[in-house]
Design an enzyme around this catalytic site. Structure first.
Site, PDB file in Angstrom:
ATOM      1  N   CYS A 333       0.832  -1.201   0.000  1.00 24.87           N
ATOM      2  CA  CYS A 333       0.000   0.000   0.000  1.00 24.87           C
ATOM      3  C   CYS A 333       0.875   1.262   0.000  1.00 24.87           C
ATOM      4  O   CYS A 333       1.564   1.531  -0.976  1.00 24.87           O
ATOM      5  CB  CYS A 333      -0.974  -0.040   1.176  1.00 24.87           C
ATOM      6  SG  CYS A 333      -2.376   1.102   0.977  1.00 24.87           S
ATOM      7  N   HIS A 434      -3.603  -5.438   1.188  1.00 26.93           N
ATOM      8  CA  HIS A 434      -3.449  -5.784   2.600  1.00 26.93           C
ATOM      9  C   HIS A 434      -3.944  -7.217   2.802  1.00 26.93           C
ATOM     10  O   HIS A 434      -4.859  -7.672   2.119  1.00 26.93           O
ATOM     11  CB  HIS A 434      -4.287  -4.856   3.485  1.00 26.93           C
ATOM     12  CG  HIS A 434      -3.823  -3.437   3.479  1.00 26.93           C
ATOM     13  ND1 HIS A 434      -2.662  -3.037   4.096  1.00 26.93           N
ATOM     14  CD2 HIS A 434      -4.370  -2.319   2.941  1.00 26.93           C
ATOM     15  CE1 HIS A 434      -2.511  -1.737   3.944  1.00 26.93           C
ATOM     16  NE2 HIS A 434      -3.531  -1.281   3.235  1.00 26.93           N
TER      17      HIS A 434
END
Length: 494
Positions: A333, A434
């Protein structure tokens, strides 16, 4: 006041007193008895978040509590989520959607608006479930936060819910914490408290008994129970960085993760921390990124600010040295964005508008946008053989491959998109996903890429189930549940 099955609120004398875990355990206790129960936290401040099935964002702890209750997470379980992006400001997320950034002094008045959202979500859950286990935030005795409170007693009074107060005896001063917290509440709030729970006790309960007797006499409130310290318990943290897992002699892979100033979703690494064949270490401010096979740059709520923080620690130089010696680097991310060429924020999404140079290790440019990507995804990862991966996206930027790039896509998503990149030297990769380590095959594939031998299978879901059952078992053994639910006394009497 007696408790009802419909709703019960757990408040704490301090942050990290055990509210999140206790609510998760109570959800599991009721779920095991076939009761349709849901968790609820009116207001949460955390950088660990989860994506709901309907594309909203809630605190990670409420997703874990929903898992304990055997249900899918919903935006109504955490209607107000505050994600700090500075020492005095935060992004405001209402019922799963980011609405604005706000300084703390402004939010104090905005709570009047947020309160309507809180009550709407609570009403929705009340109409859907038999019981609601509610988690407070911080302490109800914070005098400076009492006005317009929506997180603790302000909510409990409005929703007319009974309250239990939990304190962590491992911190010390447990009787002062409980007695003082109760004393600082108003008369009506004190009447709402039906009892106390003491958490993380080590030793002989007989030694504690005089203190318990004193507390009950002074407050005229029962001690519902004393929960033992559960050694080795590791349930996904709401926000705090959990202890490092370093093993000597039997590790097949050494992993280090720098703790960025706005690190987010560090629960991504729980599987690695738990694994008996992986040495995992968080590297904090002032320390060096050394002695590793794999360096992972984690997510961040403030990518450009954390790029600056990373460089201030000298971690950029550590990363380059690590690569020269043949090590591997991964970004997730915000960490993925940092590995690219530039991070642009023309709209000031994360602070002052501007452009930051990335680490230049992947051929992407990133531009931050006001609209977040909030999606649960799955696909296949093509490092070696195609491996199924699942995860979730929570990011406020779009990354574009640079012209002439020789990097290759890491993941082919089922919706037709590509995610992530692997550089031409096969030393650096990044992804927006994630939870990418939560699937065993994906975790093993990434560890092989990082240079490990074949590592053993680790069932992350089973570990989480067993941890929640341990908490529920301790609750059933050590709490007098008839004080909470007298109407179920025949079924749950200890």
């Amino acid at each position: 006041m007696k408790s009802s099955l419909k709703a019960l609120m757990v408040q704490g004398t301090t942050s990290d007193a055990g509210k999140s875990v206790l609510v998760a355990g109570l959800c599991r206790v009721l779920h095991r008895r076939g009761i349709r129960v849901a968790p609820f936290k009116p207001q949460n401040m955390a950088l660990n978040s989860a994506v709901t099935a309907d594309g909203g964002e809630i605190g990670r702890a409420q997703a874990v509590q929903a898992f304990a209750a055997g249900i899918e997470p919903s935006v109504h379980m955490n209607p107000v989520l505050l994600k700090p992006n500075s020492d005095t400001g935060a992004q405001i997320i209402l019922q799963g959607k980011a609405v604005t950034n706000m300084e703390a002094d402004c939010y104090h008045d905005y709570k009047k608006t947020a309160f309507h959202v809180v009550m709407d979500s609570f009403q929705h859950l009340s109409e859907t479930y038999d019981s609601i286990m509610i988690e407070g935030a911080g302490s109800p005795a914070e005098i400076n936060l009492r006005e317009n409170d929506i997180a603790n007693m302000g909510f409990a009074e409005a929703a007319d819910t009974p309250v239990i107060i939990v304190a962590d005896i491992d911190r010390g001063g447990v009787f002062a914490h409980l007695y003082g917290t109760l004393a600082l509440l108003s008369e009506s709030e004190q009447a709402r408290v039906i009892g106390f729970v003491i958490n993380r006790f080590r030793g002989d309960i007989r030694i504690l008994q005089p203190g318990l007797d004193w507390l009950e006499e002074k407050t005229q409130k029962p001690v519902i129970g004393v929960l033992p310290y559960l050694h080795g318990l590791d349930i996904e943290a709401e926000d705090a960085i959990t202890a490092t897992e370093v093993r000597d002699g039997d590790e097949k892979l050494k992993v280090v993760v720098p703790v960025l100033s706005r690190i987010s979703n560090h629960t991504d690494f729980d599987v690695l921390r738990h694994h008996p064949e992986i040495s995992f270490r968080y590297v904090k401010k002032g320390e060096k990124l050394t002695n590793a096979d794999l360096i992972i740059l984690p997510g961040s709520k403030s990518t450009r600010a954390d790029l600056e923080f990373l460089r201030a620690q000298g971690w950029d130089k550590d990363i380059m040295r690590h690569l020269r010696y043949g090590g591997k680097v991964m970004g997730i991310c915000g960490g993925y964005q940092m590995l690219g060429q530039t991070v642009r924020d023309p709209l000031g999404v994360e602070g002052v508008p501007g452009v930051s140079l990335g680490l230049g290790l992947l051929d992407i440019d990133t531009e931050l946008q006001t609209q977040k990507h909030l999606t649960n995804v799955n696909g296949t990862m093509s490092l070696t053989d195609d491996v199924v991966v699942k995860g979730y996206e929570i990011h406020a930027g779009d990354s574009y491959r640079c012209d002439g790039s020789t990097d290759k896509a890491l993941i082919r998503l089922q919706d037709g998109r590509e995610d992530g990149l692997v550089n031409a030297s096969n030393q650096v990769l990044g992804t927006y996903l994630h939870g990418i380590f939560d699937q065993t095959e994906a975790m093993q594939c990434l560890c092989r890429w990082a240079g490990s031998e074949e590592i053993q299978t680790l069932d992350h879901v089973r570990i989480k189930e067993e941890a929640l059952d341990r908490v529920a078992d301790a609750i059933e053994e050590h709490l007098d549940l008839t004080l909470l639910w007298p109407e179920l006394s025949e079924d749950i009497a200890v």
